[in-house]
Write an enzyme that holds these catalytic residues in place. Structure first.
Site, PDB file in Angstrom:
ATOM      1  N   TYR A  98     -50.452 -17.888  45.141  1.00  0.00           N
ATOM      2  CA  TYR A  98     -49.098 -18.111  44.634  1.00  0.00           C
ATOM      3  C   TYR A  98     -49.128 -18.338  43.125  1.00  0.00           C
ATOM      4  O   TYR A  98     -48.370 -17.723  42.365  1.00  0.00           O
ATOM      5  CB  TYR A  98     -48.476 -19.314  45.335  1.00  0.00           C
ATOM      6  CG  TYR A  98     -47.196 -19.798  44.705  1.00  0.00           C
ATOM      7  CD1 TYR A  98     -46.012 -19.080  44.843  1.00  0.00           C
ATOM      8  CD2 TYR A  98     -47.159 -20.988  43.972  1.00  0.00           C
ATOM      9  CE1 TYR A  98     -44.838 -19.526  44.268  1.00  0.00           C
ATOM     10  CE2 TYR A  98     -45.991 -21.439  43.393  1.00  0.00           C
ATOM     11  CZ  TYR A  98     -44.832 -20.713  43.540  1.00  0.00           C
ATOM     12  OH  TYR A  98     -43.667 -21.154  42.957  1.00  0.00           O
ATOM     13  N   SER A 107     -44.160 -21.579  37.532  1.00  0.00           N
ATOM     14  CA  SER A 107     -44.497 -22.767  38.320  1.00  0.00           C
ATOM     15  C   SER A 107     -45.564 -23.602  37.624  1.00  0.00           C
ATOM     16  O   SER A 107     -46.424 -23.064  36.914  1.00  0.00           O
ATOM     17  CB  SER A 107     -45.014 -22.329  39.699  1.00  0.00           C
ATOM     18  OG  SER A 107     -45.590 -23.407  40.403  1.00  0.00           O
TER      19      SER A 107
END
Length: 327
Positions: free
Chosen positions: A153, A128
């Site tokens: 995350y 990501s």
């Protein structure tokens, strides 16, 4: 391209990738736990489309359950693995970090172990743009330091990259990490801002705009992401002397858009002005994302190029059709 295992096949990117490869005649094994992080009916709608293909097999299972993962590898012996399944969401990781440990850490470890004991030609996995944190240097390059994530995350995604490198080094598993930049498009995730904005604008409800709209995102259309992954499938990184068969790429539009411009474009696509509620920056958010895609262009002669005008219009058209909204 046969015997491709795609984890998260009922998810947003997993669905689009699976459908594209199925259209090309590939044999796809889809794996997903169909969790209820967002509307499960949308996941079932995606699966209904994929189930129409004779060359698609779906397995419901949990990545955190090692037996589920081992059984898929033993029965179907995938040649290539595209690992897209993960617990998504930056803000939710602040509320429920355990879900990210189970799916993003334990789940990824189980995939790596399965690839170790059932060798594959290539493992591609979703990372990501969140790993870049709040760095000021732009554009974000895969050579930048990413040791300061601002959400759990992001920390799990950075950890995945380190784990993949170790397995590439120790067990000669070719791995490619994909740092995705704000993907959007039809059949997207309802927890993403553009999806929620669309619903609220159509319903005449106010949209929440964080940091008073002063944020930039490198919005990337789903079809561009699929093309990028497809280009890589049969081109695993090669092992060189002293260098593991390991690579990371940014997959982003290389063109950050100011959030307010994105909203204005969405308003035009919907044909209705939004009611706006301006709020401060949220914990875990970053000010900007901007992908350096030089490696992608050099290695594959490709870069995402769909404009937000074209991409958002396609999304809005799908949204109105899917939810039976009349103009």
């Amino acid at each position: 391209m046969n015997n491709i295992l795609i984890t998260g096949a009922a998810g947003f990117v997993g669905f689009h990738l699976s459908k594209s490869l199925l259209d090309q005649g590939s044999m796809i094994i889809g794996f997903d736990n169909l969790n209820d992080y967002y509307d499960v009916s949308l996941k079932h709608s995606r699966l209904e489309i994929l189930a129409k293909y004779e060359n698609f097999t779906f397995i419901k299972g949990d990545l955190a359950n090692n037996d589920d993962v081992i059984n898929v590898f033993k029965e179907y012996q995938p040649v290539v693995v595209v690992h897209l399944a993960a617990q998504a969401g930056v803000r939710y990781s602040i509320e429920n970090p355990q879900a990210y440990m189970d799916s993003n850490m334990t789940g990824f470890f189980n995939i790596l172990e399965a690839c170790r004991h059932n060798p594959v030609a290539h493992l591609l996995y979703a990372s990501s743009s969140s790993v870049y944190g709040n760095q000021e240097k732009i554009p974000f390059s895969t050579t930048d330091n990413v040791d300061h994530p601002v959400s759990f995350y992001a920390a799990t995604k950075k950890s995945n990259e380190l784990m993949a490198h170790t397995y590439s080094h120790l067990y000669n598993i070719p791995t490619t990490g994909l740092r995705f930049f704000t993907i959007y498009g039809p059949y997207g995730r309802p927890d993403m801002a553009y999806f929620g904005f669309t619903k609220s604008i159509i319903n005449g409800e106010p949209i929440k705009i964080f940091n008073k709209g002063d944020m930039y995102r490198d919005f990337t259309y789903a079809d561009d992401v699929v093309q990028g992954i497809t280009n890589m499938l049969l081109n695993p990184p090669k092992k060189k002397e002293g260098v593991a068969p390991y690579k990371i790429y940014n997959i982003g539009n290389n063109k950050p858009e100011k959030l307010m411009h994105f909203i204005e474009t969405l308003e035009k696509a919907i044909g209705k002005e939004a009611k706006k509620e301006f709020l401060p920056m949220q914990a875990g958010d970053v000010y900007q994302t901007y992908a350096d895609v030089d490696d992608l262009m050099q290695d594959f002669d490709f870069k995402p190029s769909t404009s937000i005008e074209e991409g958002l219009q396609k999304f809005v058209d799908w949204y109105k059709a899917y939810y039976s909204i009349l103009d």
